[in-house]
Design an enzyme around this catalytic site. Structure first.
Site, PDB file in Angstrom:
ATOM      1  N   VAL A   1       0.856  -1.192   0.000  1.00  0.00           N
ATOM      2  CA  VAL A   1       0.000   0.000   0.000  1.00  0.00           C
ATOM      3  C   VAL A   1       0.887   1.236   0.000  1.00  0.00           C
ATOM      4  CG1 VAL A   1      -1.802   1.285   1.207  1.00  0.00           C
ATOM      5  CG2 VAL A   1      -1.805  -1.227   1.250  1.00  0.00           C
TER       6      VAL A   1
ATOM      7  N   ARG B   1      -8.955 -41.802 -45.101  1.00  0.00           N
ATOM      8  CA  ARG B   1      -7.793 -42.502 -44.556  1.00  0.00           C
ATOM      9  C   ARG B   1      -7.173 -43.429 -45.598  1.00  0.00           C
ATOM     10  NH1 ARG B   1      -6.267 -41.947 -39.686  1.00  0.00           N
ATOM     11  NH2 ARG B   1      -8.243 -40.947 -39.225  1.00  0.00           N
TER      12      ARG B   1
ATOM     13  N   ASN C   1      -6.510 -36.657 -41.965  1.00  0.00           N
ATOM     14  CA  ASN C   1      -6.204 -38.033 -41.591  1.00  0.00           C
ATOM     15  C   ASN C   1      -4.720 -38.320 -41.836  1.00  0.00           C
ATOM     16  OD1 ASN C   1      -8.820 -39.058 -40.850  1.00  0.00           O
ATOM     17  ND2 ASN C   1      -9.405 -39.019 -43.004  1.00  0.00           N
TER      18      ASN C   1
ATOM     19  N   PHE D   1      -8.775 -44.312 -35.333  1.00  0.00           N
ATOM     20  CA  PHE D   1      -9.133 -45.691 -35.667  1.00  0.00           C
ATOM     21  C   PHE D   1      -9.470 -45.855 -37.150  1.00  0.00           C
ATOM     22  CE2 PHE D   1     -13.399 -44.205 -33.928  1.00  0.00           C
ATOM     23  CZ  PHE D   1     -14.084 -44.198 -35.145  1.00  0.00           C
TER      24      PHE D   1
ATOM     25  N   ARG E   1       6.525  -9.071 -41.919  1.00  0.00           N
ATOM     26  CA  ARG E   1       6.329  -8.399 -43.208  1.00  0.00           C
ATOM     27  C   ARG E   1       4.921  -8.659 -43.737  1.00  0.00           C
ATOM     28  NH1 ARG E   1       9.344  -9.841 -47.568  1.00  0.00           N
ATOM     29  NH2 ARG E   1       9.906 -11.876 -46.699  1.00  0.00           N
ATOM     30  N   TYR E   2       4.413  -9.852 -43.488  1.00  0.00           N
ATOM     31  CA  TYR E   2       3.030 -10.198 -43.823  1.00  0.00           C
ATOM     32  C   TYR E   2       2.691 -11.510 -43.133  1.00  0.00           C
ATOM     33  CZ  TYR E   2       5.505 -12.905 -47.450  1.00  0.00           C
ATOM     34  OH  TYR E   2       6.354 -13.747 -48.123  1.00  0.00           O
TER      35      TYR E   2
ATOM     36  N   HIS F   1       5.157 -27.049 -44.564  1.00  0.00           N
ATOM     37  CA  HIS F   1       3.768 -26.633 -44.346  1.00  0.00           C
ATOM     38  C   HIS F   1       3.158 -27.324 -43.130  1.00  0.00           C
ATOM     39  CE1 HIS F   1       4.115 -24.410 -47.990  1.00  0.00           C
ATOM     40  NE2 HIS F   1       4.150 -25.467 -48.765  1.00  0.00           N
TER      41      HIS F   1
ATOM     42  N   LYS G   1      -7.226   5.818 -18.967  1.00  0.00           N
ATOM     43  CA  LYS G   1      -8.600   6.297 -19.128  1.00  0.00           C
ATOM     44  C   LYS G   1      -8.626   7.810 -19.315  1.00  0.00           C
ATOM     45  CE  LYS G   1     -13.110   6.665 -16.933  1.00  0.00           C
ATOM     46  NZ  LYS G   1     -14.043   6.170 -15.889  1.00  0.00           N
TER      47      LYS G   1
END
Length: 538
Positions: A77, A452, A432, A487, A227-228, A290, A149
């Site tokens: 405080v 799959r 998959n 599965f 840059r992007y 990727h 504020k």
């Protein structure tokens, strides 16, 4: 002019007469105080900041002198007082506010320079619960939010990197700050406290084992403007949140140009995958393109692991990301520079290897502070329209699973090792996913297909192409283990893998047609184990 709710006009220029400096990070604060004092700005301060400024021989008033109340409760405080918050929140051109200030002896504060207790650093260092709680700042965020504020009249700084900018603005405006500048600093201040509180709230949820708190906030600090984004027409930034988990966010860029948005995404995927292989168990290499692996392997040496990973799909590896689980050495570096590569990340790099990589000036070389723990808890998140999807990290590792043999034939010891290896990879391949592996090397990877069966066929085709490029009679799928991250809903995916030469299968199990799949495996003499754990990745 813009107006506030009480129709009071907002001044464009506000001259700085009084500044409050109260910072945890003292970097640059004495120089800033000196520059402000040279401009005739009165300095107010607290605790350690006051001591640092006074020790530099600068005139500075302790906040306790304006509050008439000493610091108490170990500094908890000290600034939570009307004389401080009134000075920050008062509307200078409002007659009622001015009357209240005059009645109670409140002095206007035009500049608040505040940064917060180092909660992020204490958390990252693994501080215990009481220590971490003690580093939650209360007065600082309150003053920052009050100042932000009231940015119509008050300038607020929360970052030492903004000190020089403030002095430049003061120099250009004869000791005053323009409204547009105060707006920008207020926006940054609100973002700072929001990020701070988000880190605290997420830490507390984790500490108390609250998986889905009623409110979830995620925040971070801008590391760099990209840059992007994924594409040139998209803007992007890289934000860090202080998470100590080793990886791309806290790696050191030893050489090369700035990482792109896609580089960072792919490098993270690569390093998380290679971390499945503990360095004490031998060298491992993962090559990512990727966000999907195009080759993963272990070896007796790191250069061997790299060569075996590359052999899986050398075409896709062009322009990829390479992650290593051990120190990059010269022999491995010599091989890597023979192929165009975007990024290499490793827990360490020898000077000889660094010199070799330096011959490719655009190749990014990252040294991470260790490997991430594949078993560690944590959060992942993605945005959807109107919200966030937040989940716990997929931290299940195959070594901790109880594998259930469901076929008449049990796998051999070597098949079992290949199964485990393939299932580690499956965890990091987009669904998959179907992965063939043999002798600690991926033979073929099928990723991200809607069927799959197609994933199995694509992986087999990749293996055949790799065999041709290496002059092999048969692809490595012959006698391989195959992993499916989810599965098999029908036996057709399994039959496609068997046609490619797989002799052992690892999958989660749990389909209504499990028995049909098991019967097909038995019919072809194939060993199959169930993990009971799915690794969907979208």
């Amino acid at each position: 002019m813009a107006v506030v709710s009480k129709k009071t006009p907002i001044p464009d220029q506000v001259a700085l007469k009084t500044a409050l400096l109260s910072v945890s990070d003292k970097a640059g604060v004495v120089d800033l105080a000196r520059a402000l004092n040279d401009r005739g700005v009165r300095l107010l301060s607290t605790g350690g900041t006051h001591k640092a400024i006074a020790a530099a021989g600068l005139p500075v008033t302790d906040v306790s002198e304006i509050t008439g109340f000493p610091e108490i409760m170990d500094g908890r405080v000290k600034t939570l007082h009307p004389n401080v918050h009134g000075g920050l929140l008062s509307i200078r051109d409002d007659a009622e506010h001015q009357a209240a200030m005059a009645e109670h002896g409140i002095e206007a504060i035009d500049l608040a320079v505040i940064n917060l207790y180092p909660f992020e650093e204490v958390r990252a260092a693994g501080g215990d619960y009481p220590t971490t709680v003690e580093n939650i700042d209360i007065g600082g965020p309150a003053m920052i939010r009050a100042s932000a504020k009231n940015h119509a009249y008050v300038t607020v700084l929360t970052d030492p990197s903004d000190y020089d900018g403030l002095l430049a603005v003061l120099g250009e405006n004869d000791g005053a700050t323009p409204y547009a500048y105060r707006q920008r600093m207020a926006a940054k201040a609100f973002a700072r406290t929001a990020a701070y509180d988000s880190i605290i709230s997420n830490w507390m949820a984790e500490a108390l084992s609250i998986d889905t708190p009623d409110y979830r906030a995620l925040g971070g600090k801008l590391r760099e403007k990209m840059r992007y984004g994924e594409n040139p027409h998209q803007s992007a930034g890289f934000y860090v949140n202080g998470d100590p988990r080793p990886g791309v966010a806290n790696a050191e860029l030893l050489q090369g140009k700035q990482l792109s948005y896609n580089n960072i995404n792919d490098t993270d995927a690569a390093y998380e995958l290679v971390a499945e292989f503990l360095p004490e168990n031998g060298p491992a290499c993962a090559i990512i393109k990727h966000a999907n692996p195009c080759g993963v392997a272990t070896g007796a040496t790191l250069v061997e692991a790299y060569g075996r990973a590359l052999a899986c799909d050398s075409v896709s590896a062009f322009g990829g990301i390479i992650a290593l689980n051990q120190t990059l050495d010269a022999a491995t570096a010599e091989e890597i520079v023979k192929l165009f590569t975007e990024v290499i990340i490793a827990p360490d790099v020898t000077p000889e290897a660094a010199a070799i990589i330096a011959t490719k000036k655009n190749l990014r070389l990252l040294k991470a502070p260790g490997l991430p723990d594949a078993r560690a808890a944590g959060l992942t998140a993605k945005t959807v329209s109107g919200g966030l999807l937040v989940q716990s990290r997929d931290n299940v590792v195959v070594e901790d699973l109880e594998l259930k043999v469901v076929t008449k034939r049990a796998p051999t010891a070597s098949e079992l090792e290949d199964m485990k290896f393939a299932f580690k990879i499956a965890k990091h391949v987009k669904s998959n996913a179907v992965i063939y592996a043999k002798d600690g090397q991926t033979a073929g990877i099928g990723a991200g297909q809607m069927s799959r069966v197609d994933s199995a066929r694509i992986a087999a085709m990749k293996a055949e192409d790799a065999a041709k490029s290496m002059g092999l009679k048969d692809p490595l799928t012959r006698g391989s283990a195959v992993a499916s991250e989810a599965f098999y809903p029908f036996a057709d995916g399994l039959l496609a893998a068997i046609a490619a030469g797989a002799t052992a299968v690892i999958q989660p199990g749990g389909s209504m047609r499990d028995q049909d799949v098991i019967d097909a495996a038995d019919e072809h003499g194939v060993a199959m184990v169930f993990t009971g754990i799915r690794h969907f990745r979208h």
